[in-house]
Design an enzyme around this catalytic site. Structure first.
Site, PDB file in Angstrom:
ATOM      1  N   ASN A 161       0.701  -1.334   0.050  1.00  0.00           N
ATOM      2  CA  ASN A 161       0.030   0.056   0.071  1.00  0.00           C
ATOM      3  C   ASN A 161       0.548   1.361  -0.068  1.00  0.00           C
ATOM      4  O   ASN A 161       0.274   2.138  -0.517  1.00  0.00           O
ATOM      5  CB  ASN A 161      -1.027  -0.035   0.942  1.00  0.00           C
ATOM      6  CG  ASN A 161      -0.401  -0.158   2.592  1.00  0.00           C
ATOM      7  OD1 ASN A 161       0.960  -0.737   2.578  1.00  0.00           O
ATOM      8  ND2 ASN A 161      -0.973   0.153   3.613  1.00  0.00           N
ATOM      9  N   SER A 238       0.441  -7.788   6.945  1.00  0.00           N
ATOM     10  CA  SER A 238      -0.902  -8.417   7.678  1.00  0.00           C
ATOM     11  C   SER A 238      -0.501  -9.137   8.859  1.00  0.00           C
ATOM     12  O   SER A 238       0.714  -9.768   9.276  1.00  0.00           O
ATOM     13  CB  SER A 238      -1.726  -9.542   6.808  1.00  0.00           C
ATOM     14  OG  SER A 238      -0.866 -10.720   6.393  1.00  0.00           O
ATOM     15  N   GLU A 257       4.879  -4.324  12.037  1.00  0.00           N
ATOM     16  CA  GLU A 257       3.905  -3.370  11.932  1.00  0.00           C
ATOM     17  C   GLU A 257       2.799  -4.004  11.090  1.00  0.00           C
ATOM     18  O   GLU A 257       2.565  -4.006  10.056  1.00  0.00           O
ATOM     19  CB  GLU A 257       4.396  -2.031  11.107  1.00  0.00           C
ATOM     20  CG  GLU A 257       5.782  -1.343  11.516  1.00  0.00           C
ATOM     21  CD  GLU A 257       5.626  -0.704  13.070  1.00  0.00           C
ATOM     22  OE1 GLU A 257       4.519  -0.305  13.160  1.00  0.00           O
ATOM     23  OE2 GLU A 257       6.524  -0.328  13.726  1.00  0.00           O
ATOM     24  N   LEU A 258       1.923  -4.256  12.066  1.00  0.00           N
ATOM     25  CA  LEU A 258       0.612  -5.140  11.362  1.00  0.00           C
ATOM     26  C   LEU A 258      -0.482  -4.070  11.399  1.00  0.00           C
ATOM     27  O   LEU A 258      -0.486  -2.889  11.021  1.00  0.00           O
ATOM     28  CB  LEU A 258       0.583  -6.211  12.220  1.00  0.00           C
ATOM     29  CG  LEU A 258       1.869  -6.918  12.457  1.00  0.00           C
ATOM     30  CD1 LEU A 258       1.550  -8.196  13.402  1.00  0.00           C
ATOM     31  CD2 LEU A 258       2.495  -7.513  11.222  1.00  0.00           C
ATOM     32  N   CYS A 291      -3.268   1.338   7.190  1.00  0.00           N
ATOM     33  CA  CYS A 291      -3.534   0.425   8.396  1.00  0.00           C
ATOM     34  C   CYS A 291      -3.970   1.272   9.600  1.00  0.00           C
ATOM     35  O   CYS A 291      -4.735   0.836  10.452  1.00  0.00           O
ATOM     36  CB  CYS A 291      -2.056   0.171   9.001  1.00  0.00           C
ATOM     37  SG  CYS A 291      -0.739   1.154   8.826  1.00  0.00           S
TER      38      CYS A 291
END
Ligand code: NDP
Length: 482
Positions: A161, A238, A257-258, A291
């Site tokens: 993204n 994810s 970093e989810l 996110c």
């Protein structure tokens, strides 16, 4: 590595990039324009031995070619300046490979350049601390201090993204700290990484410092995870893949970093126009694929009608369509498959009793901004990460109820609250179980200098150049017997 400086915009074959050498493999993976569907490039699919070679190159470079902190800083600063000169090319490339609007791509470029500069500044400030060994009896002749040393080879895995910005949030601090890198970018959006590494080398980064391997996460990513020579993994993506990386990396450190399903609270005393304007603009940027995009909007019952009316008025002004047109606000999602998945979640919620305040409309990979009310906490659009231009407006009577609902999530990345009450704002900062609480702005606010990272299933570790450098260096104790 690439043939011309404007290469990001021309259809071409991208090789693997190992030790400064382009390597074309026998298998290629197409990269499409996410709005028109045209083929814009193809990338090489790495084999297992390519991954091994890339790690070997990074390891050899780490052991043999140590740049000074000053040199690393100078290279990064120069790369930031070069990117500024070539920003049009980078922006257009993001528009095409991600489907980002011109506005979103410009924002990504601004933040990327800033993050490289912040990393360049941090390269000069890496320091340890004095340790007062004299605190212990009999240690008067000892001098103790710590130094911070680079970890070695960093394995970087990035999502689709924000392919440029999120790559830079890992690569720039890793280089600033003196590490070397093997990066596997997302298969859907790999081109930005090639442009970035080309710039870094043009700015003076020796070959071998950053090596690029491409191919699917389930194969190439797995081979990267198998390689014990990698000192640390830094991953954005994810939760499912993040957990897997943690399981596979054993005792080696990971930064993860989810996801998130960001809550934003609009209290009865809020500046409603500010809240409506900011939440509307940050619910749908990047087609909701951020996110920390606004997903759950908890609005006090007493201001629900006024807020919703104002919010919808702002949403209806958003222009949806061709991301290459400068006026477009909402472009396509990463694929039609993802848009269909999101539309199904909306329809499922509607079957279970939710109502859509705007027509639910999808054209190929474009899902129009979707606003739902009358949802319940077990609907996917509320309890999961939607990662799409979908927002749920949920009323509350009592602020404790809003805090409770906001915390009813497996995630904990960032949350927002709009209120004029300082006491309440500070209470929110304490009770909301998130890595960041943003007051009088949306959960989406991220300034690249700040520590950024989640709690619960949103991950481990912090990004932001200063904080990433702490993660990417080891603290070493030095004791002198004088
Ligand atoms: P994925 O987790 O699907 O993929 C991320 C990266 O991991 C890709 O490069 C992917 O490769 C790779 N990968 C996939 N499987 C494996 C594996 N088994 N081993 C190693 N690597 C693997 O995420 P998306 O790209 O779909 O990105 C969306 C997600 O990213 C969302 O959940 C979002 O919340 C999160 N995100 C979090 C941010 C944060 O800062 N916290 C910021 C931005 C996004 P391939 O592309 O080949 O599948």
């Amino acid at each position: 590595m690439t043939e011309t400086k404007t290469s990001l915009l021309h259809e071409k074959k991208y090789p693997l990039y190992i030790n400064g050498k382009p390597i074309y493999s026998d298998h290629n993976i197409p990269v499409y324009h996410k709005y028109t569907g045209e083929l814009i490039a193809s990338i090489s699919k790495a084999d297992k031995h390519h991954v091994h070679e890339a790690v070997s190159a990074a390891e050899r470079t780490f052991q043999s070619d140590q740049l000074t902190a000053f040199q690393r800083s100078t290279i990064l600063l120069k790369a930031a300046n070069l990117m500024e000169q070539r920003r049009e090319e980078f922006e257009l490339s993001l528009v095409r490979e991600v489907g980002k609007t011109r506005k979103d791509a410009a924002g990504e470029l601004d933040r990327t350049i800033n993050t490289i500069r912040l990393s360049a500044e941090e390269a000069k400030r890496i320091a340890g601390e004095m340790i007062p060994l004299q605190a212990t009896e009999g240690a008067d002749n000892r001098l103790g201090f710590t130094i911070r040393v680079p970890k070695g080879v960093i394995g970087v895995i990035t999502p689709f993204n924000y392919p440029l910005l999120l790559g830079v949030h890992k690569i720039a601090p890793a280089l600033a700290a003196g590490n070397t890198i093997v990066i596997k970018p997302a298969t859907a959006t790999p081109l930005a990484t090639f442009g970035l590494v080309e710039l870094l080398e043009e700015a003076g980064l020796p070959k071998g410092y950053v090596n690029i391997i491409t191919g699917s996460g389930s194969e190439v990513g797995e081979w990267l995870l198998e390689d014990e020579r990698i000192a640390m993994y830094t991953f954005t993506g994810s939760g499912e893949v993040g957990k897997h990386i943690k399981e596979r990396s054993g005792l080696r450190p990971v930064a993860l970093e989810l996801g998130n399903n960001s809550p934003n609270i609009v209290h009865e005393d809020a500046d409603l126009d500010l809240a409506a304007k900011l939440t509307a603009s940050r619910s749908f940027h990047n087609a909701g694929q951020a996110c920390i995009a606004v997903q759950r909007l908890y609005v006090h019952q007493s201001v629900l009608n006024e807020f919703t009316e104002s919010y919808l008025a702002y949403v209806q002004q958003l222009k949806v369509g061709d991301p290459e047109k400068p006026e477009t606000d909402v472009g396509p999602m990463i694929s039609e498959k993802e848009a269909i998945r999101s539309e199904k979640w909306v329809n499922e919620a509607i079957e279970q009793g939710a109502k859509a305040l705007l027509p639910v409309k999808r054209e190929g990979a474009i899902l129009y901004p979707t606003v739902l009310v009358d949802t319940n906490p077990s609907m996917k659009v509320v309890c999961k990460e939607v990662f799409a231009p979908i927002v749920c407006i949920i009323p509350y009577q009592d602020i404790e109820e809003a805090f409770h609902s906001a915390n009813q999530s497996e995630y904990g990345l960032q949350a927002g609250i709009f209120t004029r009450d300082l006491q309440l704002a500070m209470k929110a900062a304490k009770v909301l179980q998130y890595g960041g609480v943003i007051i009088n702005d949306v959960s989406t606010y991220r300034n690249d200098v700040m520590p950024y990272g989640g709690v619960k299933n949103s991950g481990i570790g912090k990004e932001g150049p200063h904080y990433a450098i702490q993660e990417m260096t080891d603290e070493r104790m030095v004791v002198m017997n004088l």
